[in-house]
Motif scaffolding. Structure first.
Motif, mmCIF file in Angstrom:
data_model
loop_
_atom_site.group_PDB
_atom_site.id
_atom_site.type_symbol
_atom_site.label_atom_id
_atom_site.label_comp_id
_atom_site.label_asym_id
_atom_site.label_seq_id
_atom_site.Cartn_x
_atom_site.Cartn_y
_atom_site.Cartn_z
ATOM 1 N N ALA A 1 56.872 -2.006 24.701
ATOM 2 C CA ALA A 1 56.834 -1.548 23.337
ATOM 3 C C ALA A 1 56.806 -2.336 22.285
ATOM 4 N N GLU A 2 57.574 -3.279 22.477
ATOM 5 C CA GLU A 2 57.746 -4.138 21.283
ATOM 6 C C GLU A 2 56.486 -5.043 21.258
ATOM 7 N N LEU A 3 55.800 -5.391 22.174
ATOM 8 C CA LEU A 3 54.725 -6.251 22.129
ATOM 9 C C LEU A 3 53.363 -5.494 21.800
ATOM 10 N N ARG A 4 53.167 -4.154 22.233
ATOM 11 C CA ARG A 4 52.063 -3.538 22.061
ATOM 12 C C ARG A 4 51.080 -3.887 20.734
ATOM 13 N N ASP A 5 51.719 -3.503 19.645
ATOM 14 C CA ASP A 5 50.988 -3.682 18.379
ATOM 15 C C ASP A 5 51.239 -5.295 17.618
ATOM 16 N N GLY A 6 51.650 -6.089 18.530
ATOM 17 C CA GLY A 6 52.197 -7.339 17.618
ATOM 18 C C GLY A 6 50.915 -8.147 17.346
ATOM 19 N N GLY A 7 49.784 -7.797 18.062
ATOM 20 C CA GLY A 7 48.621 -8.590 17.626
ATOM 21 C C GLY A 7 48.762 -9.932 18.295
ATOM 22 N N TYR A 8 49.128 -10.222 19.437
ATOM 23 C CA TYR A 8 49.458 -11.508 19.859
ATOM 24 C C TYR A 8 48.293 -11.988 20.981
ATOM 25 N N ASP A 9 47.733 -13.139 20.677
ATOM 26 C CA ASP A 9 46.632 -13.938 21.450
ATOM 27 C C ASP A 9 47.241 -14.203 22.907
ATOM 28 N N LEU A 10 48.626 -14.383 22.984
ATOM 29 C CA LEU A 10 49.175 -14.865 24.152
ATOM 30 C C LEU A 10 50.365 -14.295 24.331
ATOM 31 N N VAL A 11 50.850 -13.733 25.680
ATOM 32 C CA VAL A 11 52.192 -13.467 25.665
ATOM 33 C C VAL A 11 52.821 -14.306 27.160
ATOM 34 N N LEU A 12 53.937 -14.834 26.880
ATOM 35 C CA LEU A 12 54.395 -15.844 27.722
ATOM 36 C C LEU A 12 55.695 -15.421 28.318
ATOM 37 N N PHE A 13 55.738 -15.596 29.781
ATOM 38 C CA PHE A 13 56.997 -15.171 30.406
ATOM 39 C C PHE A 13 57.129 -16.269 31.213
ATOM 40 N N GLY A 14 58.626 -16.356 31.747
ATOM 41 C CA GLY A 14 58.791 -17.208 32.774
ATOM 42 C C GLY A 14 58.235 -16.612 34.118
ATOM 43 N N LYS A 15 57.962 -17.490 35.324
ATOM 44 C CA LYS A 15 57.718 -17.017 36.516
ATOM 45 C C LYS A 15 58.846 -16.070 36.992
ATOM 46 N N MET A 16 60.095 -16.227 36.941
ATOM 47 C CA MET A 16 61.050 -15.380 37.481
ATOM 48 C C MET A 16 62.330 -15.865 36.861
ATOM 49 N N ALA A 17 63.208 -14.745 36.726
ATOM 50 C CA ALA A 17 64.588 -14.965 36.287
ATOM 51 C C ALA A 17 65.401 -15.597 37.170
ATOM 52 N N VAL A 18 66.256 -16.444 36.858
ATOM 53 C CA VAL A 18 66.867 -17.081 38.099
ATOM 54 C C VAL A 18 68.289 -16.172 38.668
ATOM 55 N N ASP A 19 68.531 -15.233 37.970
ATOM 56 C CA ASP A 19 69.687 -14.475 38.361
ATOM 57 C C ASP A 19 68.935 -13.378 39.292
ATOM 58 N N ASP A 20 68.094 -12.520 38.783
ATOM 59 C CA ASP A 20 67.633 -11.210 39.587
ATOM 60 C C ASP A 20 66.388 -11.531 40.642
ATOM 61 N N TYR A 21 65.736 -12.566 40.398
ATOM 62 C CA TYR A 21 64.706 -12.964 41.143
ATOM 63 C C TYR A 21 63.730 -12.076 41.147
ATOM 64 N N HIS A 22 63.231 -11.280 40.362
ATOM 65 C CA HIS A 22 62.337 -10.168 40.574
ATOM 66 C C HIS A 22 60.802 -10.709 40.782
ATOM 67 N N HIS A 23 60.602 -11.734 39.825
ATOM 68 C CA HIS A 23 59.214 -12.498 39.664
ATOM 69 C C HIS A 23 58.200 -11.031 39.123
ATOM 70 N N ALA A 24 58.754 -10.261 38.302
ATOM 71 C CA ALA A 24 57.933 -9.030 38.102
ATOM 72 C C ALA A 24 57.992 -8.544 36.555
ATOM 73 N N VAL A 25 58.665 -8.877 35.736
ATOM 74 C CA VAL A 25 58.609 -8.314 34.442
ATOM 75 C C VAL A 25 57.404 -8.871 33.941
ATOM 76 N N GLY A 26 56.895 -9.960 34.062
ATOM 77 C CA GLY A 26 55.607 -10.291 33.224
ATOM 78 C C GLY A 26 54.472 -9.585 33.739
ATOM 79 N N PRO A 27 54.021 -9.713 34.934
ATOM 80 C CA PRO A 27 52.952 -8.792 35.679
ATOM 81 C C PRO A 27 53.255 -7.318 35.257
ATOM 82 N N MET A 28 54.112 -6.836 35.308
ATOM 83 C CA MET A 28 54.398 -5.190 34.995
ATOM 84 C C MET A 28 54.219 -5.119 33.566
#
Ligand SMILES: Cc1cc2nc3c(=O)[nH]c(=O)nc-3n(C[C@H](O)[C@H](O)[C@H](O)COP(=O)(O)OP(=O)(O)OC[C@H]3O[C@@H](n4cnc5c(N)ncnc54)[C@H](O)[C@@H]3O)c2cc1C
Ligand SMILES: Nc1ncnc2c1ncn2[C@@H]1O[C@H](COP(=O)(O)O)[C@@H](O)[C@H]1O
Lengths: 250, 323
Positions: free
Chosen positions: A104-131
């Motif tokens: 919701a925050e990123l949608r209208d931001g006009g970003y060329d690139l959105v970067l995430f970490g591969k995973m968060a070292v607490d919950d280990y989801h590996h998920a928020v980026g691709p979702m």
């Protein structure tokens, strides 16, 4: 180049975990928090890409409690231009809920690139980026350890079991960072001072309903106490015998 | 009553071992929900779906979606295909293995189906009619129990955590619709050195640390790994020093391994390293410092100089395995 980096406030990897009185969370008393180690690769990559493109903006976005402003400050000290805190008392265990709020925050931001970490070292989801990428309808490559960008197109390498995948995509895109992508800089004193003056916008996180409930958090079964067999190479035959007859792994 | 969709994975036309684990876990879940198991195979063509005998581990039906672009992993194509099949089928859960591809795929499926994700779980079941899962968090320093409050859950399963049994089901093969898409394209797969085992998949891992003193001495680690038929692992200190590739790093910011046997050589046992290997069945440590923390988790420890101990150990192991 306009780049967004999503960073998470996580417990230091040195933390010895204790369970909170509620039995479902970690006891945060005395725990030091840091920027996720993989998120640091994402921040570094964003800074390098901005500078290589000869300008633009790097926005560091964190969803979390007020204290996550410190996390954002660390990214600003490294060189990000401004921050956004999507405020939530607790970071939910529902990765999709987090991704929806970030999208919701990123949608209208006009970003060329959105970067995430591969995973968060607490919950280990590996998920928020691709979702988040799916919710935004953007191409996404996860666990990127090598990246080339040229004229709106990119080539990334990601490790798979026994090899590397070479993946092609077009910008705008979402990438998640793996170790090896770069070497994150340490913020210089000048950067730390400058960060104090950079803006952080604070707004409530659009979390919606969270549909993953943590029902219990416990400590893993302890390994039985270690056994030192002795000193020096003379002990080797005894070790081999035990591996064979007692542990039965040979 | 709800059914379970088990998403299998193939590489070069052969189903990977984790596929049977996923189908087996799906069977347990379906039995608890009073439903059936559909196993989904996505491939270019030529996967012998019947020959894969997924019925033996519990598949009632095997759905095969074929498209030329599925020869390699296709993030959007696979995600679109799974989502399409899942929407059509009245499922209560979609199961995927948390492999390199599965970790990429599962969140995409969850987003497309608007279903919550439980990732990298080591246990899954039904509680009060809802999908419940067990998963390690904080790099295995704690274990979390989750409940998914939605009619459909996506669950990714940690490789090696589920051991398939036998459940003779029909495993009847039929076609499913493949959705080809290519927002991102896997152009090629660069294979690592021939015959090299991945630490995350090997049943024996021999890891070396800074105690090795230099990259040239890793021949000692490779020698022992070879004698044991295992893979080479490394501490972060030696990966950061450039002695070994990151693919070999074990620990909180490397790989989590659960082999039958883990041998730590010249590794102190920092908390971040332990996080990656403490679930090994048997741990052996060789370190010259009797107070090194690695000895606290080692089932068997030898205190001493690795340069004296390793050659002898490799020799004795080779003898023991030959005899
Ligand atoms: C955010 C973060 C993430 C991290 N993630 C990881 C991770 O994923 N994996 C990881 O491994 N580390 C990780 N670390 C690093 C970790 O804290 C340690 O620094 C690292 O594991 C140490 O590596 P080591 O055991 O090889 O080296 P050292 O700690 O230097 O230990 C070397 C050992 O070799 C022994 N030794 C020396 N000579 C000999 C000899 N001749 N014979 C026998 N023994 C000998 C010494 O007694 C010593 O115990 C992380 C750190 C941070 C801050
Ligand atoms: N609460 C959060 N705020 C900002 N970014 C997040 C948050 N949670 C996860 N992320 C991002 O998503 C990545 C993967 O996290 P996860 O899917 O939880 O393992 C992290 O490395 C961050 O880049």
């Amino acid at each position: 180049m306009r780049i967004a980096v999503c960073i998470k406030r996580v417990p230091d990897t040195e933390t010895r975990v204790r369970i909170a009185a509620d039995g479902v969370a970690m006891d945060e008393n005395g725990v030091k928090f840091i920027v996720g180690p993989y998120d640091e690769y994402a921040v570094e990559e964003a800074l390098q890409r901005r500078d290589k493109a000869g300008g633009g903006e790097v926005v560091a976005i964190a969803l979390g409690p007020d204290a996550a402003q410190e996390t954002i400050r660390s990214a600003l000290a490294m060189g990000a231009d401004r921050g956004v805190l999507l405020k939530a008392d607790r970071i939910p265990a529902d990765a999709l809920a987090v991704a929806k709020a970030l999208a919701a925050e990123l949608r209208d931001g006009g970003y060329d690139l959105v970067l995430f970490g591969k995973m968060a070292v607490d919950d280990y989801h590996h998920a928020v980026g691709p979702m988040t990428a799916e919710l935004l309808g953007l191409p996404c490559v996860t666990a990127v350890s090598k990246l080339e960008l040229e004229g709106g197109k990119g080539t990334a390498e990601r490790e798979i079991e026994g090899g590397m995948e070479v993946v092609e995509f077009a910008l705008p895109a979402v990438l998640t960072a793996e170790k090896g992508l770069n070497t994150p800089r340490y913020p210089a004193l000048k950067g730390i001072m400058a960060a104090k003056k950079k803006p952080i916008e604070v707004k409530p996180a659009a979390l919606g309903e969270t549909r993953v409930a943590v029902t219990a958090l416990g400590l893993p079964a302890e390994r039985k106490a270690g056994r030192i067999l002795g000193e020096g190479a003379e002990v080797v035959p005894e070790l081999v015998r035990l591996l064979r007859t007692e542990a039965k792994v040979l | 009553m709800a059914n379970v969709l088990a998403v299998t994975e193939q590489r070069d036309g052969a189903l990977r071992k984790t596929s049977r684990e996923v189908v087996w876990a799906a069977r347990q879940l379906a039995d608890a929900m009073g439903g059936t198991v559909d196993a989904l195979v996505m491939a270019a063509s030529g996967v012998d779906a019947a020959g894969a005998k997924l019925g033996e581990v519990g598949a009632d039906r095997v759905l095969v979606a074929e498209d030329a672009s599925f020869a390699k992993y296709s993030p959007d194509g696979y995600a679109g295909t799974v989502a399409g099949v899942a929407k059509a089928g009245g499922y209560g859960a979609v199961l995927v293995a948390a492999t390199a591809a599965g970790k990429d795929l599962a969140p995409r499926i969850a987003a497309r189906l608007d279903a919550p994700l439980a990732s990298d779980v080591t246990g899954v079941g039904i509680e009060g009619g809802k999908v419940a899962a067990t998963r390690p968090v904080y790099a295995g320093k704690a274990i979390q129990q989750l409940r998914v409050d939605a009619p459909l859950a996506v669950v990714s399963l940690r490789p090696n955590a589920f051991t398939p049994g036998s459940a003779a089901k029909a495993g009847a093969v039929s076609k499913a619709t493949a959705v080809a898409a290519s927002r991102v394209t896997v152009r090629e797969v660069k294979a690592a050195e021939q015959g090299r085992l991945d630490v995350a998949e090997a049943s024996v891992v021999v890891s070396g640390g800074r105690g090795l003193k230099g990259p040239e001495h890793f021949a000692l680690i490779e020698g022992l790994a070879k004698a044991l038929g295992g893979a080479v692992g490394a501490s972060r200190a030696v990966v950061d020093a450039g002695w070994r590739p990151h693919a070999e790093q074990v620990g909180q910011t490397g790989k989590t391994v659960s082999p039958q046997l883990y041998v730590a050589v010249g590794i102190s046992g920092a908390i971040q390293h332990l996080a990656g290997m403490r679930t090994a069945k048997v741990i052996v440590a060789i370190n010259k410092d009797k107070d090194a923390p690695i000895f606290q988790v080692a089932d068997y420890g030898i205190v001493g100089d690795l340069f004296e101990i390793l050659p002898r150990l490799t020799e004795e192991i080779a003898k023991a395995r030959a005899g």
